[in-house]
Every structure is written in C-alpha cells, then in structure tokens.
Design an enzyme around this catalytic site. Structure first.
Site: not given
Ligand code: GDP
Ligand code: IMO
Ligand code: MG
Length: 427
Positions: A300-301, A16, A331, A305, A143, A39-42, A13, A333, A224
């Site tokens: 994702t969930t 990325k 982040k 955090r 396997r 993964a939860g990519h925003t 998070d 800011d 991750q």
């Molecule tokens: P990822 O899993 O690494 O792609 O990150 P996530 O999407 O799970 O979480 C990052 C969060 O921070 C998302 O809600 C983004 O929209 C937000 N975000 C990303 N870059 C910035 C930033 O520079 N400033 C702020 N305030 N929010 C950001």
């Molecule tokens: P992105 O790609 C943050 C964490 C879970 C838990 C541990 C194991 O969005 O950065 P899993 O479901 O993988 O077996 O959970 O890993 N976790 C993450 N934490 N960002 C993620 O992905 C994660 N994917 C898994 O919260 O602690």
């Molecule tokens: Mg994420």
C-alpha cells in the site's frame, strides 16, 4: 468447500491474498469484513501483479460475487478508482460487487486528520498507512460517523455531518491549525459519490445468510493481522479494527455456527510495517537479506518492511485467539538462501524476572522481551517448484514440523513462491 475464514496470524502482509486467491476458485462469494484501504493484498497471476485495497481479492474470478461488509470503513473515491483500474485490466465488477449500507464512510477529512496526527510532534506516531482508518473508526465509535445508507437520506446526512464537522473543525482549527472543512463541500462530495455506488449498496448480512442457506461457499478475506488487532495487538501500535476472528462476525452479521474453517496465514519469518515492539527484529545484514529475498516492501505504501525471525510464541498466541483449524505457511522459499534458521520459542525479560514461553499480552512488557531462539539448519536446494511435500528438502520438512509441534496446529498449505500456482497441499 465450506465457509472459510482467512486471517493474518502476524503483523499483516502474511500473503493472505495469495491464499484467498487459491481458495476463491472453490468459493462462490468472497467477503471483506474489517479494515479498509489500509490493506494491500497482492496476487500474481500469469506473471501479472494485482494489488487489492478495498475490493475483495476474489474479483479476479469473473463468476464470483464480492462483498464489502458492514465492518469495513469505506473510502468511496478509493473504491471507484480501484474499480476503474480493474476495468482497465478487463475485470468488471459493478454487477457483482455488493457494499453494506451500514459500512462507515472514510472522508477526505479523515485522511487529513490521519496525516496531521502522524506528523504532529506532540502526538504518538504509529506509522499508519495514512488512509484515514483510525479517524473513521473513531467517528464510528463516537457515534458521529456517516454510513453509506445516510447518503440516501439527505436530512439525516446533513444533520450527521453538521454534528461531525462541529467537533472535527474544532480539532482541525485549534490543534492542527489547518483550514476548516466546509459542510457544503462535503455535501457535494456525498452527492457525487452517492449515485455512483447506489446500485451496489444493499443489506449484505441478509445477502450472505441467503447465500449460505442456498448452499453457497463463502470465503472471508481478513485484512491486517492478529498482532495489529485493536484488542489483542501491540497497543497503541496497531490498527483500529478487529482483524481477529471476532471481527468477522461483527463485520458481516454472519454467526459463528455458519463458519466451518478458520485458516491462519503465517509467513515463515516475521515482518512489520510501522512502529511498535518486534522482539525478533533483525536490524542487521540478516534482516536486510530477508527484506531483499522476500521483496519486503509495503503493497500500500511502498515502505520497507521491518524483518526478523519467526516468532512461535506469538504464533501460538494467534492460534489461541482465533482458534485456527489449520495454518497456511507462506514465503518458505525466502529461507532457501539461509544456512541457519532461527525460531523464537520464548522470551528473556530480565535477569531478575527470568524467561517466559508465553507471548505477553502487555505490549509494554513485549517491548522489553529478548527472543530465545532455537537454531535449525537450513536446507540444500530449494522448495520452489515442489508439487508435493515429499519433494521438499529434509530440513525444510523438519522446519515445518517443528512449527506444528510448537503451536499445536497443522500446516496444511505451504506457499513456495508468489505465483498462484506455487502451492503445496498437505492435508
Ligand atoms: P497480504 O496483505 O497478507 O495479502 O500480503 P501482501 O500482498 O501485502 O504481501 C505478500 C507479498 O509476498 C506479496 O508481494 C506476494 O506476492 C508475496 N508472496 C506471497 N506468497 C509468497 C511466497 O510463498 N513466496 C514469495 N517469495 N512471495 C510470496
Ligand atoms: P494487509 O491487509 C501490514 C499497519 C500500519 C501501521 C498500523 C496502523 O495488507 O495485511 P492504519 O493505517 O491501519 O491506521 O495503520 O497498522 N497496517 C498494516 N500492516 N499490513 C496491513 O494490511 C496493514 N494495515 C495497517 O503499517 O503500523
Ligand atoms: Mg498487505
């Protein structure tokens, strides 16, 4: 742009996807190589939020090819749902998404086992995303897993599932006291998904080699982060794949000589979801303020955090493990609102053992560590809206340069807000 890897430098998070989105503009192919729908990519585009789980973030650009490599564990239901959600938003993928036939399948019984393990009082709770990731990778390593290609070889599929379910049902019955999984049900599930994804399945390794030979730019989207890596993270509180650089090669079939850049993504502070050691965690009002200001809730969930100050010893470790050629800091800011900022430069273990400046690879030891902080003054005003590094308040620049000096890696991109336009390039 050359072939570039984007890798999380902390506990996931880090932002990325925001950086992947920006760099996708100059790439031809965007590749996921490990993890799965955990993964939860925003990405925030024109005020609209997109959250990707399995589909590579580059999908937002209609002319880019997206690849899900062999190292990913793929939940077909989740993928199809994600594809149709994107279609509703006018993003069409089917003819430009390629899935490795060697990727392992996440079945509903993997998700069932994931949640059974998490709720069993006798098992170690990890705080997983309940997406079946651990159980699916377990089958791969034992396997007895099922790969996408197996869907198209009915005899192999049946035999593999029979073996798998023999062991799985024993666990489901004896340990978790739940209803057994029926082979027929899983076979019919396989029939349903096989035809729906068939046109996307191919030898993605060969595809990537071809595209690289033709001079295309490939962007690798890590999921991750380094401290969740099965080998280098905080065992057992981590995920079941290799989010670090090695996972890129084993998860795609691309070789190290074909990669030009490795960009580490680090947040200006530290967060973590799920259980496990976190030396700089703030369980107080300052932690709450970071969570509120940074909107730190899982993509994702939805879980809140855990938040704390930036851990530079851990970041230096991530630089070492991955060989980052540069860093994108996100982040910053969020720190606008703080009068004083702390960075962790080492740890105090105990009075007898004294302090260390190196991140301990032994996670039990990490759990005993107390952070040693350097105090830095915050800044007046905001970094938001800056288009050039020179426009940053002086103390924000000092903060960035302090990090660079400590980790011996240049910070070349600085994200100043969630929107794709909020980015400052330095080098
Ligand atoms: P990822 O899993 O690494 O792609 O990150 P996530 O999407 O799970 O979480 C990052 C969060 O921070 C998302 O809600 C983004 O929209 C937000 N975000 C990303 N870059 C910035 C930033 O520079 N400033 C702020 N305030 N929010 C950001
Ligand atoms: P992105 O790609 C943050 C964490 C879970 C838990 C541990 C194991 O969005 O950065 P899993 O479901 O993988 O077996 O959970 O890993 N976790 C993450 N934490 N960002 C993620 O992905 C994660 N994917 C898994 O919260 O602690
Ligand atoms: Mg994420």
């Amino acid at each position: 742009m050359r072939n570039t890897a984007i890798i999380g430098a902390q506990w996931g998070d880090e932002g990325k996807a925001k950086i992947v989105d920006i760099l996708s503009r100059d790439a031809d192919v965007i590749v996921r190589y490990q993890g799965g729908a955990n993964a939860g990519h925003t990405v925030v585009k024109d005020g609209v939020k997109f959250i990707f789980h399995l589909v590579p973030t580059g999908a937002l650009y209609p002319d880019k090819t997206c690849v899900i490599g062999n190292g990913v564990v793929l939940d077909p239901e989740q993928l199809l749902e994600e594809i149709s959600c994107l279609e509703e938003k006018g993003i069409f993928l089917k003819d430009r998404l390629k899935i490795s036939g060697n990727a392992h399948i996440v079945f509903p019984f993997h998700k069932l086992l994931d949640s059974a393990m998490e709720t069993d009082s006798a098992a170690q709770k990890i705080g997983t995303t309940l997406r079946g990731i651990g159980p699916a990778y377990t089958d791969k390593m034992r396997r007895i897993g099922v790969r996408i290609y197996d869907l198209y070889h009915p005899d192999v599929l049946k035999e593999r599932l029979e073996t798998n379910l023999k062991y799985k049902n024993a666990i489901i019955r004896e340990i978790f006291h739940k209803k057994e999984i029926l082979l027929e049900e899983i076979l019919s599930y396989c029939m349903k998904i096989a035809s729906r994804i068939e046109s996307m399945v191919c030898d993605t390794g060969n595809f990537l080699h071809q595209r690289i030979r033709e001079g295309d730019s490939i962007l690798f989207e890590g999921a991750q982060g380094t401290l969740l890596d099965i080998d280098f993270g905080t065992y057992p509180y981590l995920t079941s794949s290799n989010p670090t650089i090695g996972g890129l090669f084993s998860g795609t079939g691309v070789n190290p000589g074909q990669l030009d850049e490795i960009i580490g993504i680090a947040k200006a502070y530290q967060t973590r979801v799920g259980d496990g050691p976190f030396p700089t965690e703030l369980i107080d009002e300052t932690g709450d303020k970071l969570r509120q200001s940074g909107n730190e809730y899982g993509a994702t969930t939805g879980r809140p955090r855990r938040c704390g100050w930036l851990d530079l010893a851990a970041l230096r470790y991530a630089v070492k493990i991955n060989g980052f050629t540069r860093i994108a800091l996100t982040k910053i800011d969020v720190l606008d609102k703080f009068d004083t900022i702390y960075i962790c430069t080492g740890y105090q273990i105990s009075e007898e053992e004294g302090s260390i400046s190196r991140y301990p690879e032994d996670s039990t030891r990490l759990a005993q560590c107390q952070p040693i902080y350097k105090e830095l003054p915050g800044w007046e005003g905001t970094v938001r809206g800056a288009t050039d590094y020179k426009e940053f308040p002086k103390n924000a620049r000092r903060f960035i340069e302090k990090i660079e000096n400590f980790i011996h890696c240049q910070i070349s991109l600085i994200s100043t807000g969630p929107d794709r336009t909020e980015i400052v390039r330095r080098y």
